[in-house]
Write a protein that holds these residues in place. Structure first.
Motif, PDB file in Angstrom:
ATOM      1  N   ILE A 137      -0.492  -1.571   7.471  1.00 17.98           N
ATOM      2  CA  ILE A 137      -0.071  -2.185   5.758  1.00 17.98           C
ATOM      3  C   ILE A 137      -0.251  -1.065   4.744  1.00 17.98           C
ATOM      4  O   ILE A 137       0.464  -0.635   4.526  1.00 17.98           O
ATOM      5  CB  ILE A 137      -0.990  -3.533   5.112  1.00 17.98           C
ATOM      6  N   LYS A 138      -1.593  -0.553   5.180  1.00 18.31           N
ATOM      7  CA  LYS A 138      -2.325   0.565   3.671  1.00 18.31           C
ATOM      8  C   LYS A 138      -1.071   1.621   4.490  1.00 18.31           C
ATOM      9  O   LYS A 138      -0.013   2.875   3.326  1.00 18.31           O
ATOM     10  CB  LYS A 138      -4.145   1.355   4.070  1.00 18.31           C
ATOM     11  N   TYR A 143       2.223   2.181   5.711  1.00 14.33           N
ATOM     12  CA  TYR A 143       3.323   1.378   5.486  1.00 14.33           C
ATOM     13  C   TYR A 143       3.722   1.566   4.086  1.00 14.33           C
ATOM     14  O   TYR A 143       4.771   1.955   3.613  1.00 14.33           O
ATOM     15  CB  TYR A 143       2.933  -0.170   5.981  1.00 14.33           C
ATOM     16  N   VAL A 144       2.421   0.780   2.997  1.00 19.15           N
ATOM     17  CA  VAL A 144       3.311   0.678   1.821  1.00 19.15           C
ATOM     18  C   VAL A 144       2.349   2.464   1.431  1.00 19.15           C
ATOM     19  O   VAL A 144       2.997   2.835   0.876  1.00 19.15           O
ATOM     20  CB  VAL A 144       1.166   0.060   1.771  1.00 19.15           C
ATOM     21  N   TYR A 200       9.891  -1.359   7.371  1.00 22.02           N
ATOM     22  CA  TYR A 200       8.897  -0.789   6.667  1.00 22.02           C
ATOM     23  C   TYR A 200       8.176  -2.436   6.280  1.00 22.02           C
ATOM     24  O   TYR A 200       6.859  -2.807   6.254  1.00 22.02           O
ATOM     25  CB  TYR A 200       8.332   0.127   5.736  1.00 22.02           C
ATOM     26  N   ILE A 225       5.344  -5.180   7.481  1.00 23.47           N
ATOM     27  CA  ILE A 225       3.986  -4.919   6.601  1.00 23.47           C
ATOM     28  C   ILE A 225       4.307  -7.120   6.306  1.00 23.47           C
ATOM     29  O   ILE A 225       3.263  -6.856   6.358  1.00 23.47           O
ATOM     30  CB  ILE A 225       4.234  -5.203   5.330  1.00 23.47           C
ATOM     31  N   LYS A 264       2.083  -7.829   9.401  1.00 24.97           N
ATOM     32  CA  LYS A 264       0.903  -8.077   9.698  1.00 24.97           C
ATOM     33  C   LYS A 264      -0.164  -8.588   8.315  1.00 24.97           C
ATOM     34  O   LYS A 264      -0.799  -9.651   9.090  1.00 24.97           O
ATOM     35  CB  LYS A 264       0.545  -6.230   9.300  1.00 24.97           C
TER      36      LYS A 264
END
Length: 495
Positions: free
Chosen positions: A282-283, A285-286, A303, A307, A310
């Motif tokens: 997640i981190k 893709y963010v 993306y 997220i 996940k």
């Protein structure tokens, strides 16, 4: 033997054994002493002495000398006037606490006492009563003497009497020794009996209590492996058995607690690892979105969906952890209701097929029941069972095209649910353990499979709480089949 019985035995032993020992001592030592008296004093009629008839016993002691005197009085009465004969008779009597007195008419012609002064005895002597037959008698004097009389007539016509005087008070010192010996023997026997009873009580009561105390100290110090040896079967033995059972339970509880702590640590490690993976994704893709890597709407949508997926994975892990805590406290919330198992699985398959199809997995449903089947179940928890099994199957699929088939079978009063996959299968050595907590056939935490290791244990718990049963069959490289059996609901017909 019970403790009460042992106390009673001890009580009667203290009373009866000394009595028996006294009788034995009197019998053995008495017979020995009487034989000694017979030998020393030439006593005839030993039984009379042992029975306590003193006069007869003392009478028999001088019987031989008395018979000689009686015979001589009849054959040659004048012989008693011979000084040498008088002395010889007196010597025979002196060893028997006795002495000889000879009277002729009213005059004492021989006094065989030690001091030669027997005035007191002479006063007690009876008169001549023998007549022509020379008869005599035996009597006890007032001064504790036994006097035996033999009357006779001397050749000159003068009457005479021969007296054997036996001192009862100073007679037979062995009698005193006999009672001293009996008393000593009794004391020795009583001491031996007391020692044996003390040893018996020590072995059966005090020693087990000492061992119990030692075992208590060992447990107090934390040594739960110290085993108490149980030898007795009385109340103390039962107490030791209860103590040993308590120790074993404490040990089992300690081991269970240790295992529980280890399982919790394992769970934390698993959850931490499995949470870290989606969080990292997640981190990433963010950061990609923030850095403008997702430059096109399609890429941005991809993306965001990743997220979202996940985040769902994280939500499932947290939900699994929450449910696991409810299992440990037996607080699983169930809402049981009657459900049509056929329609229920049709809906489940329809709901799952889209998601599985996106993963290149075919989901098939085969209903072999001849008529609709109703069961009592919690819809949400049963769904959790199906999802956990299918998620586990998906995790270990190793074919390009995955296949998962769900089958319903009618088994009389039961319905059997089979969930089959074409994954890599489970080794025979692992198969009995797959429903245990934290058991993973692939124990490496670097494995891409992940998972908390409690999914199938949750499945078993829910199925068993529904009154059902679950097991698995598998062939390596071919696939695995999960078998679930639930009892059918049957209406009770009241006539």
């Amino acid at each position: 033997m019970k403790l009460k019985t042992k106390i009673l035995i001890t009580f009667f032993t203290v009373i009866l054994v000394p009595m028996a020992m006294l009788y034995l001592c009197l019998t053995v030592l008495g017979n020995f002493q009487v034989r000694t008296l017979k030998s020393d004093y030439d006593i005839r009629g030993v039984g009379d002495m042992y029975s306590g008839v003193a006069v007869k016993a003392f009478n028999s002691m001088t019987m031989v000398v008395q018979q000689d005197i009686s015979q001589m009085a009849a054959e040659d009465p004048d012989r008693f006037q011979d000084a040498s004969y008088q002395e010889s008779l007196n010597r025979k009597l002196s060893g028997k606490s006795s002495f000889l007195l000879i009277r002729k008419g009213t005059e004492i012609i021989f006094d065989g006492s030690d001091d030669g002064n027997s005035e007191e005895v002479i006063k007690e002597l009876p008169d001549f009563v023998g007549g022509s037959e020379g008869a005599g008698g035996v009597f006890m004097s007032d001064s504790s003497r036994l006097i035996k009389q033999q009357d006779l007539i001397f050749s000159d016509g003068e009457p005479g009497s021969i007296f054997i005087v036996t001192s009862i008070g100073g007679l037979i010192p062995q009698v005193k020794q006999m009672f001293q010996g009996v008393t000593t023997a009794m004391l020795v026997l009583l001491i031996l009996i007391a020692m044996m009873l003390a040893l018996w009580i020590y072995r059966t009561i005090l020693r087990p209590i000492g061992e119990l105390k030692k075992a208590t100290n060992e447990i107090k110090e934390g040594n739960l492996d110290y085993e108490l040896k149980i030898r007795e079967k009385d109340e103390i033995g039962q107490l030791c058995m209860d103590f040993e059972e308590m120790r074993q339970r404490l040990k089992d509880n300690a081991e269970e607690k240790l295992q529980y702590e280890q399982e919790n640590k394992e769970l934390i490690r698993n959850i931490s690892h499995d949470l870290k993976t989606p969080i990292t994704a997640i981190k990433g893709y963010v950061e990609g979105i923030m850095d403008g890597v997702a430059s096109s709407p399609e890429k941005l949508d991809k993306y965001i969906r990743t997220i979202y997926n996940k985040a769902n994975d994280m939500d499932k892990l947290i939900d699994e952890l929450t449910f696991y805590s409810k299992i440990d406290t037996n607080k699983i919330p169930y809402t049981f209701a009657k459900i049509n198992i056929n329609s229920y699985f049709e809906d489940c398959v329809e709901e799952l097929s889209l998601e599985l199809e996106s993963r290149n997995i075919d989901l098939g449903f085969f209903d072999y029941t001849e008529e609709p089947v109703t069961v009592i179940a919690d819809v949400e928890q049963l769904k959790r069972v199906i999802n956990n099994i299918i998620s586990n199957s998906v995790k270990y699929l190793d074919k390009k095209r995955g296949i998962i088939n769900i089958r319903l079978k009618d088994e009389g009063d039961f319905v059997q649910i089979e969930i089959e996959d074409n994954g890599k299968g489970i080794a025979a050595r692992d198969l009995p353990n797959i429903f245990d907590r934290f058991y993973r056939t692939d124990s490496s935490r670097n494995s891409s499979k992940g998972g908390s290791g409690i999914g199938l244990s949750i499945v078993r718990k829910i199925v068993e709480d529904h009154g059902g049963r679950i097991w698995a069959t598998s062939k390596e490289s071919i696939g695995t089949v999960m078998h679930i059996v639930l009892r059918k609901y049957q209406e009770v017909v009241h006539e």
